[in-house]
Design an enzyme around this catalytic site. Structure first.
Site, mmCIF file in Angstrom:
data_model
loop_
_atom_site.group_PDB
_atom_site.id
_atom_site.type_symbol
_atom_site.label_atom_id
_atom_site.label_comp_id
_atom_site.label_asym_id
_atom_site.label_seq_id
_atom_site.Cartn_x
_atom_site.Cartn_y
_atom_site.Cartn_z
ATOM 1 N N TYR A 76 -59.559 -43.875 -18.753
ATOM 2 C CA TYR A 76 -59.531 -45.215 -19.355
ATOM 3 C C TYR A 76 -60.855 -45.927 -19.127
ATOM 4 O O TYR A 76 -61.266 -46.191 -17.997
ATOM 5 C CB TYR A 76 -58.380 -46.071 -18.783
ATOM 6 C CG TYR A 76 -56.987 -45.583 -19.175
ATOM 7 C CD1 TYR A 76 -56.777 -44.705 -20.232
ATOM 8 C CD2 TYR A 76 -55.866 -46.017 -18.476
ATOM 9 C CE1 TYR A 76 -55.506 -44.262 -20.572
ATOM 10 C CE2 TYR A 76 -54.584 -45.581 -18.812
ATOM 11 C CZ TYR A 76 -54.429 -44.698 -19.867
ATOM 12 O OH TYR A 76 -53.162 -44.257 -20.206
HETATM 13 N N1 LIG Z 1 -49.743 -41.214 -21.222
HETATM 14 C C1 LIG Z 1 -50.341 -41.527 -22.327
HETATM 15 O O1 LIG Z 1 -50.763 -40.666 -23.070
HETATM 16 C C2 LIG Z 1 -50.544 -42.982 -22.674
HETATM 17 C C3 LIG Z 1 -50.923 -43.359 -23.976
HETATM 18 C C4 LIG Z 1 -51.094 -44.727 -24.229
HETATM 19 C C5 LIG Z 1 -50.857 -45.672 -23.232
HETATM 20 N N2 LIG Z 1 -50.498 -45.276 -21.973
HETATM 21 C C6 LIG Z 1 -50.181 -46.244 -20.891
HETATM 22 O O2 LIG Z 1 -49.210 -47.171 -21.370
HETATM 23 C C7 LIG Z 1 -49.688 -48.506 -21.246
HETATM 24 C C8 LIG Z 1 -49.143 -49.370 -22.365
HETATM 25 O O3 LIG Z 1 -49.467 -48.796 -23.621
HETATM 26 P P1 LIG Z 1 -50.018 -49.620 -24.847
HETATM 27 O O4 LIG Z 1 -50.892 -50.732 -24.379
HETATM 28 O O5 LIG Z 1 -50.575 -48.653 -25.802
HETATM 29 O O6 LIG Z 1 -48.714 -50.161 -25.533
HETATM 30 P P2 LIG Z 1 -47.767 -51.454 -25.531
HETATM 31 O O7 LIG Z 1 -47.606 -52.010 -24.166
HETATM 32 O O8 LIG Z 1 -46.588 -51.018 -26.293
HETATM 33 O O9 LIG Z 1 -48.533 -52.476 -26.480
HETATM 34 C C9 LIG Z 1 -49.636 -53.213 -26.122
HETATM 35 C C10 LIG Z 1 -49.936 -54.148 -27.278
HETATM 36 O O10 LIG Z 1 -48.864 -55.092 -27.392
HETATM 37 C C11 LIG Z 1 -49.369 -56.411 -27.308
HETATM 38 N N3 LIG Z 1 -48.447 -57.244 -26.556
HETATM 39 C C12 LIG Z 1 -48.001 -57.051 -25.292
HETATM 40 N N4 LIG Z 1 -47.148 -58.033 -24.937
HETATM 41 C C13 LIG Z 1 -47.076 -58.874 -25.986
HETATM 42 C C14 LIG Z 1 -46.377 -60.074 -26.246
HETATM 43 N N5 LIG Z 1 -45.573 -60.611 -25.318
HETATM 44 N N6 LIG Z 1 -46.540 -60.673 -27.448
HETATM 45 C C15 LIG Z 1 -47.369 -60.135 -28.382
HETATM 46 N N7 LIG Z 1 -48.058 -58.997 -28.198
HETATM 47 C C16 LIG Z 1 -47.902 -58.377 -27.011
HETATM 48 C C17 LIG Z 1 -50.684 -56.290 -26.583
HETATM 49 O O11 LIG Z 1 -51.524 -57.356 -26.972
HETATM 50 P P3 LIG Z 1 -52.099 -58.390 -25.873
HETATM 51 O O12 LIG Z 1 -53.144 -57.627 -25.143
HETATM 52 O O13 LIG Z 1 -52.627 -59.494 -26.715
HETATM 53 O O14 LIG Z 1 -50.952 -58.801 -25.015
HETATM 54 C C18 LIG Z 1 -51.204 -54.946 -27.060
HETATM 55 O O15 LIG Z 1 -51.866 -55.061 -28.301
HETATM 56 C C19 LIG Z 1 -51.218 -48.348 -21.215
HETATM 57 O O16 LIG Z 1 -51.863 -49.438 -20.585
HETATM 58 C C20 LIG Z 1 -51.369 -47.087 -20.425
HETATM 59 O O17 LIG Z 1 -51.232 -47.356 -19.029
HETATM 60 C C21 LIG Z 1 -50.341 -43.935 -21.691
#
Ligand SMILES: NC(=O)c1ccc[n+]([C@@H]2O[C@H](COP(=O)([O-])OP(=O)(O)OC[C@H]3O[C@@H](n4cnc5c(N)ncnc54)[C@H](OP(=O)(O)O)[C@@H]3O)[C@@H](O)[C@H]2O)c1
Length: 324
Positions: free
Chosen positions: A57
């Site tokens: 990351y």
């Molecule tokens: N193992 C893997 O291959 C893999 C792949 C991807 C991710 N990950 C892990 O999973 C974590 C989360 O994944 P992700 O960030 O892709 O997905 P997520 O948590 O489903 O979505 C994040 C998105 O949602 C928005 N969001 C969050 N809370 C919100 C709210 N209350 N209202 C409006 N928008 C909101 C965020 O915007 P804002 O920033 O504006 O809140 C961001 O754009 C990552 O940080 C990482 O640790 C792992």
């Protein structure tokens, strides 16, 4: 905050893990410096004790930021998870994969950046088809013996691959993967068919990534591109695939329930995770303190069986994504 047990590890973790993929300078939607620090500190204030990062990351910046903040707290209180598999920065032939050489080198880099002596949960970031499973598990066994890591987990893969990894561990008396970090949310439920029944049977902790559909379930369908991260130029969100699986209607139903209950769409999407029988703790990715606080408040939302069914009903199978 509510706490739960992370599968067979026995560790108590907050029911919300803080995803740290959005910390660093790699992309326009990421959070850096004091802003990232403030968000992590607020998460700790709110009782979050579970943090997920990866060596890859933002080329290691995410680990460095997290370690810098956690270094000012009691390490005993935090459960830190990171990952190994993909290369980053100055690449070379052994910069990626799950060989003994790569794992040992990368673990040391992660420990240095995090400023820690031990990782609580060390995860393989998807599969490495080139390295025998036995080699990876023997390496992990040694790292546990040396006190460098406590438990091992893994991430998105086919169910047969998980079964093979668990069987190899059992056959050779090696440590087994105790957690699964998979892609799972109301608009992407492919793992319910095979993978999640295995995790349940094996008492693995399930910590979905992208629990808000990477933003897809956090705002109305016609406003998906409204944020920096929602802009397809900045991040590949598989919106067309979600839509093929009934995602547009699911998005509308999330919106409808949110209006009825006077909460946000993101809170309904998270309440679905908290009600879900397979899920231990979703990994929430956010760059906003307000969104983080909303996530914690969502723990208080109860969805009835009929509301869960209402969200689930439009779902149709779609191609399996993001395995490699
Ligand atoms: N193992 C893997 O291959 C893999 C792949 C991807 C991710 N990950 C892990 O999973 C974590 C989360 O994944 P992700 O960030 O892709 O997905 P997520 O948590 O489903 O979505 C994040 C998105 O949602 C928005 N969001 C969050 N809370 C919100 C709210 N209350 N209202 C409006 N928008 C909101 C965020 O915007 P804002 O920033 O504006 O809140 C961001 O754009 C990552 O940080 C990482 O640790 C792992």
């Amino acid at each position: 905050m509510e706490y739960t047990t992370l599968g067979s590890t026995g560790m108590s973790v907050s029911k919300i893990a803080l995803g740290c993929m959005s910390f660093g300078t790699g992309e326009p939607w990421m959070l850096d410096g004091d802003d990232a620090r403030e968000l992590i500190e607020r998460a700790i204030d709110l009782g979050v004790n579970f943090f997920d990062t990866a060596n890859v990351y933002s080329n290691g910046e995410s680990e460095a930021i997290l370690g810098d903040v956690l270094g000012e707290y009691d390490r005993d209180e935090q459960v830190v998870a990171t990952k190994v598999r993909f290369s980053y920065g100055d690449s070379h032939p052994n910069a990626d994969g799950l060989s003994r050489k790569t794992i040992e080198q990368e673990l040391q880099h992660s420990l240095d950046r995090l400023g820690m002596e031990t990782i609580d949960l060390y995860q393989t970031h998807r599969v490495d088809p080139e390295t025998p499973i036995e080699t990876t598990l023997r390496t992990m066994d040694d790292l546990i013996s040396r006190g460098k890591i406590r438990h091992i987990g893994t991430s998105s893969m086919w169910a047969h691959q998980l079964a093979e990894r668990l069987r190899t561990a059992e056959r050779l008396d090696l440590p087994r993967f105790e957690t699964m970090q998979n892609h799972y949310h109301p608009a992407y439920r492919e793992d319910e068919r095979d993978l999640l029944p295995i995790t349940e049977r094996e008492n693995m902790g399930v910590i979905p990534w992208g629990p808000l559909g990477q933003g897809f379930l956090a705002r109305p369908f016609d406003r998906l591109e409204a944020t920096e991260r929602g802009d397809p130029e900045n991040y590949h969100n598989p919106t067309p695939e979600y839509v093929e699986g009934g995602g547009k209607e699911i998005n509308e139903r999330v919106q409808e329930l949110a209006e009825e209950k006077g909460v946000t769409m993101a809170q309904i999407a998270l309440a679905w995770q908290f009600e879900n029988e397979y899920v231990t703790a979703p990994i929430v990715g956010t760059t906003s303190i307000q969104h983080l606080e909303e996530a914690v408040e969502a723990l208080e939302i109860d969805l009835t069986d009929s509301e869960m069914n209402y969200l689930d009903a439009p779902y149709e199978p779609q191609p399996v994504m993001a395995i490699d």
